[in-house]
Design an enzyme around this catalytic site. Sequence first.
Site, PDB file in Angstrom:
ATOM      1  N   ASP A 129      -7.005  -4.520 -39.385  1.00 54.02           N
ATOM      2  CA  ASP A 129      -8.337  -5.120 -39.490  1.00 54.02           C
ATOM      3  C   ASP A 129      -8.272  -6.531 -40.069  1.00 54.02           C
ATOM      4  O   ASP A 129      -9.007  -7.430 -39.635  1.00 54.02           O
ATOM      5  CB  ASP A 129      -9.233  -4.244 -40.370  1.00 54.02           C
ATOM      6  CG  ASP A 129      -9.547  -2.899 -39.714  1.00 54.02           C
ATOM      7  OD1 ASP A 129      -9.384  -2.800 -38.481  1.00 54.02           O
ATOM      8  OD2 ASP A 129      -9.925  -1.963 -40.434  1.00 54.02           O
TER       9      ASP A 129
ATOM     10  N   GLU B 152       2.917  15.802 -12.028  1.00 55.63           N
ATOM     11  CA  GLU B 152       2.122  15.279 -13.132  1.00 55.63           C
ATOM     12  C   GLU B 152       0.876  16.152 -13.286  1.00 55.63           C
ATOM     13  O   GLU B 152       0.333  16.636 -12.282  1.00 55.63           O
ATOM     14  CB  GLU B 152       1.694  13.833 -12.868  1.00 55.63           C
ATOM     15  CG  GLU B 152       2.839  12.859 -12.677  1.00 55.63           C
ATOM     16  CD  GLU B 152       2.348  11.512 -12.190  1.00 55.63           C
ATOM     17  OE1 GLU B 152       1.720  10.794 -12.980  1.00 55.63           O
ATOM     18  OE2 GLU B 152       2.573  11.184 -11.018  1.00 55.63           O
TER      19      GLU B 152
ATOM     20  N   LYS C 286      -2.855  17.026 -13.464  1.00 48.89           N
ATOM     21  CA  LYS C 286      -4.034  16.400 -12.862  1.00 48.89           C
ATOM     22  C   LYS C 286      -5.126  16.278 -13.925  1.00 48.89           C
ATOM     23  O   LYS C 286      -5.675  17.274 -14.376  1.00 48.89           O
ATOM     24  CB  LYS C 286      -4.536  17.226 -11.679  1.00 48.89           C
ATOM     25  CG  LYS C 286      -5.686  16.580 -10.921  1.00 48.89           C
ATOM     26  CD  LYS C 286      -6.066  17.409  -9.709  1.00 48.89           C
ATOM     27  CE  LYS C 286      -7.200  16.726  -8.949  1.00 48.89           C
ATOM     28  NZ  LYS C 286      -8.428  16.643  -9.761  1.00 48.89           N
TER      29      LYS C 286
ATOM     30  N   ASP D 180      -8.663  15.511 -15.621  1.00 50.82           N
ATOM     31  CA  ASP D 180     -10.051  15.653 -15.208  1.00 50.82           C
ATOM     32  C   ASP D 180     -10.849  14.464 -15.719  1.00 50.82           C
ATOM     33  O   ASP D 180     -11.469  14.514 -16.781  1.00 50.82           O
ATOM     34  CB  ASP D 180     -10.607  16.964 -15.770  1.00 50.82           C
ATOM     35  CG  ASP D 180     -11.767  17.498 -14.948  1.00 50.82           C
ATOM     36  OD1 ASP D 180     -11.955  16.999 -13.830  1.00 50.82           O
ATOM     37  OD2 ASP D 180     -12.468  18.404 -15.415  1.00 50.82           O
TER      38      ASP D 180
ATOM     39  N   GLU E  10      -6.253   7.245 -14.296  1.00 55.51           N
ATOM     40  CA  GLU E  10      -7.418   8.072 -14.600  1.00 55.51           C
ATOM     41  C   GLU E  10      -7.933   7.755 -16.003  1.00 55.51           C
ATOM     42  O   GLU E  10      -7.185   7.831 -16.989  1.00 55.51           O
ATOM     43  CB  GLU E  10      -7.021   9.542 -14.524  1.00 55.51           C
ATOM     44  CG  GLU E  10      -8.184  10.479 -14.336  1.00 55.51           C
ATOM     45  CD  GLU E  10      -8.601  10.616 -12.878  1.00 55.51           C
ATOM     46  OE1 GLU E  10      -9.565  11.342 -12.603  1.00 55.51           O
ATOM     47  OE2 GLU E  10      -7.965   9.983 -12.003  1.00 55.51           O
TER      48      GLU E  10
ATOM     49  N   TYR F  61      -0.806   6.182 -13.075  1.00 56.91           N
ATOM     50  CA  TYR F  61       0.043   7.053 -12.255  1.00 56.91           C
ATOM     51  C   TYR F  61       0.493   6.445 -10.924  1.00 56.91           C
ATOM     52  O   TYR F  61       1.328   7.005 -10.236  1.00 56.91           O
ATOM     53  CB  TYR F  61      -0.636   8.404 -11.993  1.00 56.91           C
ATOM     54  CG  TYR F  61      -2.048   8.339 -11.430  1.00 56.91           C
ATOM     55  CD1 TYR F  61      -2.324   7.816 -10.182  1.00 56.91           C
ATOM     56  CD2 TYR F  61      -3.118   8.837 -12.171  1.00 56.91           C
ATOM     57  CE1 TYR F  61      -3.596   7.780  -9.673  1.00 56.91           C
ATOM     58  CE2 TYR F  61      -4.409   8.801 -11.672  1.00 56.91           C
ATOM     59  CZ  TYR F  61      -4.643   8.283 -10.425  1.00 56.91           C
ATOM     60  OH  TYR F  61      -5.926   8.235  -9.929  1.00 56.91           O
TER      61      TYR F  61
ATOM     62  N   LYS G 235      -4.303  23.062  -7.397  1.00 58.79           N
ATOM     63  CA  LYS G 235      -5.332  23.397  -8.378  1.00 58.79           C
ATOM     64  C   LYS G 235      -5.094  24.781  -8.986  1.00 58.79           C
ATOM     65  O   LYS G 235      -4.587  25.688  -8.318  1.00 58.79           O
ATOM     66  CB  LYS G 235      -6.724  23.360  -7.723  1.00 58.79           C
ATOM     67  CG  LYS G 235      -7.060  22.049  -7.018  1.00 58.79           C
ATOM     68  CD  LYS G 235      -7.219  20.908  -7.972  1.00 58.79           C
ATOM     69  CE  LYS G 235      -8.532  20.926  -8.675  1.00 58.79           C
ATOM     70  NZ  LYS G 235      -9.670  20.598  -7.797  1.00 58.79           N
TER      71      LYS G 235
ATOM     72  N   CYS H  61     -40.069  30.474   6.278  1.00 59.57           N
ATOM     73  CA  CYS H  61     -39.520  29.350   5.519  1.00 59.57           C
ATOM     74  C   CYS H  61     -40.284  29.169   4.210  1.00 59.57           C
ATOM     75  O   CYS H  61     -41.525  29.089   4.226  1.00 59.57           O
ATOM     76  CB  CYS H  61     -39.607  28.072   6.357  1.00 59.57           C
ATOM     77  SG  CYS H  61     -39.117  26.579   5.461  1.00 59.57           S
TER      78      CYS H  61
ATOM     79  N   CYS I 265     -42.420  25.689   4.548  1.00 55.18           N
ATOM     80  CA  CYS I 265     -43.517  25.455   5.496  1.00 55.18           C
ATOM     81  C   CYS I 265     -44.099  26.741   6.083  1.00 55.18           C
ATOM     82  O   CYS I 265     -45.019  26.677   6.916  1.00 55.18           O
ATOM     83  CB  CYS I 265     -43.045  24.545   6.629  1.00 55.18           C
ATOM     84  SG  CYS I 265     -41.785  25.307   7.686  1.00 55.18           S
TER      85      CYS I 265
ATOM     86  N   CYS J 233     -34.850  27.394   9.554  1.00 53.41           N
ATOM     87  CA  CYS J 233     -36.191  26.960   9.919  1.00 53.41           C
ATOM     88  C   CYS J 233     -36.035  25.939  11.042  1.00 53.41           C
ATOM     89  O   CYS J 233     -35.205  25.030  10.941  1.00 53.41           O
ATOM     90  CB  CYS J 233     -36.889  26.324   8.718  1.00 53.41           C
ATOM     91  SG  CYS J 233     -38.484  25.565   9.115  1.00 53.41           S
TER      92      CYS J 233
ATOM     93  N   CYS K 171     -40.835  20.358   8.834  1.00 50.42           N
ATOM     94  CA  CYS K 171     -40.685  21.080   7.563  1.00 50.42           C
ATOM     95  C   CYS K 171     -40.335  20.097   6.449  1.00 50.42           C
ATOM     96  O   CYS K 171     -39.427  19.275   6.608  1.00 50.42           O
ATOM     97  CB  CYS K 171     -39.587  22.129   7.693  1.00 50.42           C
ATOM     98  SG  CYS K 171     -39.175  22.932   6.126  1.00 50.42           S
TER      99      CYS K 171
END
Length: 674
Positions: free
Chosen positions: A39, A119, A121, A123, A179, A231, A320, A414, A417, A432, A437
Amino acid sequence: MVASAEIVQQVSRLREQLQKASYAYYVLDHPIMEDSVYDRLYRQLQDLETQYPHLIVPESPTQRVGDQPAEQFNSVEHHVPLYSLENAFNLAELRQWQDRWMRHGGSIPAANAPEYICELKIDGSALALTYENGVLLRGATRGNGTMGEDITPNVKTIRSIPLRLTGEAIPERVEVRGEAFLGLEVFARLNQERTQGGEPPFANPRNAAAGTLRQLDPRMVSARRLDFFAYTLHLPETSNQPKTQWEALQWLTQSGFKVNPNRTCCPSLAEVEQYYTRWETERHQLPYLTDGVVVKLNDLMLQTQLGFTQKFPRWAIALKYPAEELPTVVKSVTVQVGRTGALTPVAELEPIQLAGTTVKRATLHNGDRIAQLDLCLGDTAIVRKAGEIIPEVVRVLPELRPPGSTRYKMPTTCPECNSPVVNLATEAVSRCINSACPGILRGALLHASGRDALDIDGLGEKLAAQMVEQQLVRSLSDLYELTIDDLMKLDRMGQKSAQKLVEAIAKSKTRPWHSILYAIGIRHVGAVNAKLLCEAFPSVEQLAQATESDLESVHGIGAEMSAAIVQWFQLPENQSLIQRLQALGLSLSALGEGKASSPTSLTGKTFVLTGTLPSLTRSQAQTRIENAGGKVTSSVSTKTDYVVVGDNPGSKLTKAQALNITQLTEAQLLDLLD
């Protein structure tokens, strides 16, 4: 006041000390300096730059947070497109991916068995960073992969992103992909602060990261303490290129970037599977969220040879992890009506926390699925996220069913409508078929306003709902007859906003024929297929007269799509819509976009673009080529006729030279077009 040589040297030394300390703290997680010392040095540098403003440079540690919030973000074109990854949801699909790339790339000798880089993944939210002469020039969002938003001031606030690259022999231009994400502790603290301040908490770290990056005030972005893992690396071909993905990750580390420490090189697919299995449980101990493993071929030359499909690189895949499953109670079922008239039942749930988000609703897909589930209101259902995105009901637990529960049945009329619902023998969905609609109209307006369609900025879900509810719009063509006074009758629509929307709608009249075809919303016709159709049928008249056989002769157009197109043009209300759009000035012909009515020298020719052109953007060049009968692809192959080369070309130029493919400058391309 002009700074002396001694002051210049002092400023330079302070910057170097602060940069090293920041790198050690935020990237290496190994502080070399106490906070109080940092600082104090930071304040010294800040004071000197205030006294000598001409010494301020963009890469100075004091310039990470700007003073003034931005009014908006500008769209920018990515020099190298950001492709998304194909997903695999189990090990069997991973092996199928290996079989596919091997078939495409030819046989691999056993002695040269390919290596894979694994690697975790992350999020978060993808970023594209551009450095010139080692200094951060631009940070942009993924956007649609070709165009993103310039959020450079916000990117500069992320401490794990270097403002200046370290190391020797730094190339003139470097592009880095990675990311941005929020750590779990930071996310928890942020939500606690929002709750205490009376604000709603963020649903999950990914949404919080994406929302943070799009804040107009960099000071707010800085306060939220985003992190970043790099990456992917793109270097100019004139530089010393890494030969493998592993070497590229090492280059990123040596240049000051934070790279995921849990990466590994696997000599075979068996080791990839072991890595994936190990982290399925260990990932829960990480300080950030990960939903899978990214698997890439290590050999960069092999990556170049394999190239890309229309959507994904062939040389990488996202493996995944199975979605979490949790039980909750189905309180009720609502039915949504989409733009094609499909009725989609949605379970209204007792809220649960699932895969980092609060889930209150889950899709039930269609009536057949409800029958398979044997669903009753009040049932305890098992819910998961399909692809970890869309919550869905997997099964119900009949043993926990309350006494007297009744089975849910899809409505026969529907819900929007009250028109009778149609159930075709060839489809599982109920539909429908009333073109007026409100549900169909709302969906059609949102679809038509999308970026790949009419690209009407400002026409969102709430506005579309109001337009339909107040009967300002009964069909797509009614959009073009809206006035500022009409729009000012809507909630939260002032004169300035109304004027902008009217201008955006008028501007959409200049959209090309393939975008308009996609916008009118024929079932099964996506943005890519719309382009193929417009190349084969350059005017709406030709497309309307085409038979199913004519349509199926176009590569990529199947029987289901061709039948839908023929049926669409046979309906009188659709014929009337086409006539009205033409009368309003929309061009439903590629001939009106500059394409000659007779074949040109570009007809049947395939082009690849690489580098930055002097005057044309990538999208402008592509449009000019396509309007003249040519085709633009993303990768070089033996079928490529021309490679258009601009400044800082990528690896496409090397491959074109190896294949002896004709190279064009922008000027030569324009001569060819003329």
